[in-house]
Design a protein around this motif. Structure first.
Motif, PDB file in Angstrom:
ATOM      1  N   ASN A 128      18.793 -10.059 -31.144  1.00 53.85           N
ATOM      2  CA  ASN A 128      19.793  -9.243 -31.848  1.00 53.85           C
ATOM      3  C   ASN A 128      20.339  -8.132 -30.968  1.00 53.85           C
ATOM      4  OD1 ASN A 128      19.685 -10.669 -34.238  1.00 53.85           O
ATOM      5  ND2 ASN A 128      18.028  -9.438 -35.085  1.00 53.85           N
ATOM      6  N   ALA A 129      19.538  -7.709 -29.990  1.00 52.29           N
ATOM      7  CA  ALA A 129      20.002  -6.692 -29.042  1.00 52.29           C
ATOM      8  C   ALA A 129      20.740  -7.408 -27.921  1.00 52.29           C
ATOM      9  CB  ALA A 129      18.820  -5.894 -28.513  1.00 52.29           C
ATOM     10  N   ARG A 130      22.062  -7.501 -28.036  1.00 57.53           N
ATOM     11  CA  ARG A 130      22.868  -8.315 -27.113  1.00 57.53           C
ATOM     12  C   ARG A 130      23.415  -7.505 -25.949  1.00 57.53           C
ATOM     13  NH1 ARG A 130      27.377 -10.660 -30.727  1.00 57.53           N
ATOM     14  NH2 ARG A 130      27.958 -11.657 -28.759  1.00 57.53           N
ATOM     15  N   ALA A 131      23.521  -6.199 -26.099  1.00 50.79           N
ATOM     16  CA  ALA A 131      24.090  -5.370 -25.030  1.00 50.79           C
ATOM     17  C   ALA A 131      23.075  -5.183 -23.913  1.00 50.79           C
ATOM     18  CB  ALA A 131      24.524  -4.019 -25.586  1.00 50.79           C
ATOM     19  N   PHE A 183      25.559 -12.399 -24.339  1.00 51.36           N
ATOM     20  CA  PHE A 183      25.262 -11.047 -23.890  1.00 51.36           C
ATOM     21  C   PHE A 183      26.545 -10.234 -23.731  1.00 51.36           C
ATOM     22  CE2 PHE A 183      21.545 -13.442 -22.276  1.00 51.36           C
ATOM     23  CZ  PHE A 183      20.549 -12.731 -22.925  1.00 51.36           C
ATOM     24  N   GLU A 231      21.987  -0.160 -29.017  1.00 46.62           N
ATOM     25  CA  GLU A 231      22.347   0.030 -30.416  1.00 46.62           C
ATOM     26  C   GLU A 231      22.489   1.512 -30.687  1.00 46.62           C
ATOM     27  OE1 GLU A 231      20.069  -0.077 -34.654  1.00 46.62           O
ATOM     28  OE2 GLU A 231      19.318  -1.246 -32.972  1.00 46.62           O
ATOM     29  N   SER A 240      25.351  -5.250 -31.561  1.00 47.45           N
ATOM     30  CA  SER A 240      24.119  -5.352 -30.783  1.00 47.45           C
ATOM     31  C   SER A 240      23.108  -4.441 -31.456  1.00 47.45           C
ATOM     32  CB  SER A 240      24.350  -4.929 -29.336  1.00 47.45           C
ATOM     33  OG  SER A 240      23.130  -4.948 -28.626  1.00 47.45           O
TER      34      SER A 240
END
Length: 671
Positions: A36-39, A65, A1, A277
């Motif tokens: 919520n952190a997809r990267a 992802f 992010e 992300s």
């Protein structure tokens, strides 16, 4: 992010050197804990990359992802074979490279006969041409025997390895470093000089970092203070087009700075919108960020409550006292200022009562002026009646300045007339009741008339009492000149939307009580005298109507006090207190007007035959009545009511003088 400080890492996971079965599934489940952190940035070899993608596919996380791969992934096909959908949108990098033609010419010319020094070349030959060399390196399923006449690039596909350029530049960097080191340490000495016989690695590293030459691709080869070569990368994205054909597409590069073609990026088939992300979503307007300690990209959004507004991204501040937050809570705006309006129900009712009272008072005054010389008007004490009626009129009239929009003149009128109307009324009534009391008390002691019972004396006494009120108001004006204030505390509700500033005169509750206090003192004193003269026969004076007036007035003001002060914390305090005060004043005036003057006006208008002169009563007769009244009180405890009445009548008959006797009459002085 992305954040002010760069990239925040939600969690950092390690891949074991020898992963157990299910290890990659656990890694995916761990990543989902911060959904919520997809990267996901991966520094792993291509085999581990493939197994991570396969675990995400098994756990139905295709499309969740956003993969970012290092140069170990690059543009390789092996990590994404048969799992193209789960790898779709992956962003990878490869060092920017150029093909070295001299290496291609050299490598294509290599054969088994001229490259015997490379011990691995024979194994490469078998694998590249899918053949076997005798018993060495025999491969199952490959019966073809190598002839040794095969040619690289002719009998097999050939593509230069991408890192050839960097290997060549690395060798040249070492050569340049040794050359410079020899030149500096050996000063032209051929071969290894004694100074270089025992080389310190740190010293050699210093020379390596200092090299600067053009590499095999024509680009400069240098190192920074950290020993890193300048980064030059191509950026790829793994995309699936509309024909379901997957492949890597160049979307940008890095050469000293980032260049990224956002329009060329594609995250899911046909979708070019950039996915998010994040650890925390952006806060709404009017909310501040409460950052999680140690994680600058993660925060909780807290709304600025009450009278606070969002002063910055992380801070809520309170608005100035006379302001409230705006609708978005990003700033402050003035609190609306209100006042009691004429059309408000809290004003309409008091005004209606006041108008009726003014009309009735005016009618009584006109009637008394018109019938100025009639017996009833004269017997009422004309001078004192006009003073009392003036006070009644002022009690009604004060309603209008109490409701009018506050300014300096209106506030001045309020101070002057708020207690003046009551002061006029009760000063006149007190003078009347005191006069009656003194006459009858004097009658019990002697036949002589008491002092100061003439109309002029009564007016002097009355205006002396009124002057005390006026003197107090004058001192009030001198000590604190009238002005208006805006009270923001009276209607400062919990919800700022309902907050209002109240425009009012600077008359506090204490000042109000002081202003009315003197009039209330007169009222209480008058009530005491009314009680003392309650036994006086009504044929001689109006003590009983005055008594009933005072009793009723006391009840009204006893009810006024809890209503007025009990609503001090109410949001509608101004309306309730103003209405209560004005209605109480009007009711007090109405009681006095109704009990003292309406019966007289009724007789004057509708029964003029009763408005005729009666036999004058002398002070001697009043003395007799006072004596008989005292005697009645003594007999009341000894005899039945009938006997007392008979004796009183007999006593009255026996003590009444003959009509021939002449006495001084006080009828015109309005007993």
């Amino acid at each position: 992010e992305g954040a002010t400080g760069g990239v925040c890492i939600a969690q950092s996971l390690k891949i074991p050197r020898e992963p157990k079965p299910g290890e990659f599934d656990k890694l995916i489940l761990r990543l989902l804990e911060t959904s919520n952190a997809r990267a996901v940035i991966m520094f792993a070899n291509e085999d581990d990359i493939r197994r991570i993608l396969d675990a995400a596919k098994r756990l139905n996380q295709t499309g969740h992802f956003l993969w970012v791969g290092s140069d170990s992934w690059g543009s390789k096909i092996s990590p994404v074979v048969q799992q193209e959908r789960v790898a779709e949108g992956a962003v990878t990098i490869l060092p920017k490279r150029a093909s070295v033609e001299a290496f291609d010419r050299y490598f294509r010319s290599r054969s088994l006969s001229n490259n015997r020094r490379n011990v691995w070349f024979a194994e490469f030959w078998e694998e590249n041409f899918v053949c076997k060399l005798g018993m060495h390196g025999k491969r199952p399923g490959s019966p073809k025997k190598c002839t040794g006449l095969e040619k690289v690039g002719r009998d097999s596909t050939y593509e230069q390895e991408g890192k050839v350029q960097f290997v060549m530049d690395a060798v040249y960097a070492m050569g340049h470093a040794l050359h410079h080191m020899h030149h500096e340490l050996c000063s032209g000495y051929p071969g290894m000089c004694p100074r270089m016989s025992n080389i310190d690695g740190k010293e050699l590293l210093t020379f390596i970092r200092a090299v600067n030459f053009n590499g095999s691709a024509g680009t400069p080869v240098t190192f920074n203070e950290n020993g890193d070569a300048p980064g030059r990368y191509d950026i790829f994205q793994y995309q699936i087009n509309n024909r379901s054909t997957a492949g890597y597409k160049v979307i940008g590069h890095w050469t000293d700075q980032l260049y990224l073609n956002i329009d060329a990026m594609q995250w899911t088939s046909g979708d070019s919108s950039v996915p998010a992300s994040v650890c925390s979503l952006p806060c709404k307007m009017g909310e501040r960020k409460k950052v999680v300690k140690g994680v600058p990209c993660c925060w909780h959004c807290e709304r600025c409550e009450g009278y606070h507004f969002q002063a910055s991204e992380f801070v809520c501040e309170q608005c100035p006292y006379e302001q409230r937050p705006d609708q978005n809570r990003t700033g402050c705006q003035p609190i609306p200022i209100i006042k009691l309006e004429w059309h408000s129900p809290w004003a309409v009712v008091p005004v209606f009562i006041s108008v009726l009272g003014i009309l009735a008072t005016t009618f009584v005054i006109v009637t008394f002026v018109r019938y100025h010389d009639t017996p009833i008007v004269r017997a009422s004490g004309r001078e004192m009646s006009y003073v009392l009626l003036t006070g009644i009129f002022l009690c009604y009239a004060i309603t209008f300045p109490m409701i009018a929009a506050p300014d300096v003149s209106v506030c001045s009128f309020r101070r002057i007339f708020l207690g003046l109307g009551m002061c006029f009324s009760y000063a006149a009534l007190l003078t009347k009741t005191n006069r009656i009391h003194r006459i009858f008390e004097q009658g019990k002691k002697a036949v002589t008339a008491p002092r100061f019972i003439s109309p002029a004396s009564q007016l002097v006494i009355t205006f002396s009492l009124i002057s005390v009120q006026l003197l107090g108001v004058l001192v009030w004006f001198a000590a604190d000149p009238p002005h208006t204030v805006v009270d923001y505390g009276e209607q400062r509700t919990q919800d700022p939307e309902n907050a209002r500033g109240v425009l009012k005169c600077d008359i506090s509750d204490l000042s109000l009580i002081c202003s009315l206090g003197y009039s209330i003192l007169l009222m209480v004193t008058c009530t005491v005298y009314a009680i003392k003269t309650r036994g006086v026969p009504e044929t001689f004076n109006e003590a009983k109507p005055i008594g009933f007036t005072m009793y009723t007035t006391c009840i009204i003001w006893l009810a006024f006090i809890p209503i007025f002060f009990g609503t001090a914390q109410s949001a509608e305090r101004m309306y309730i207190q103003t209405a209560t005060l004005t209605v109480s004043l009007s009711l007090s005036a109405s009681v006095s007007l109704g009990m003292l003057y309406m019966p007289k006006v009724y007789i004057i208008i509708f029964h003029p035959e009763q408005n005729v002169p009666k036999r004058k009563r002398s002070f001697k007769a009043i003395v007799t009545v006072a004596t008989m009244t005292s005697k009645l009180s003594q007999l009341a405890s000894e005899r039945p009511n009938g006997e007392v009445k008979t004796e009183l009548c007999e006593g009255m008959d026996a003590s009444m003088p003959s009509s021939k006797t002449t006495y001084v009459s006080y009828t015109n002085h309005a007993i």
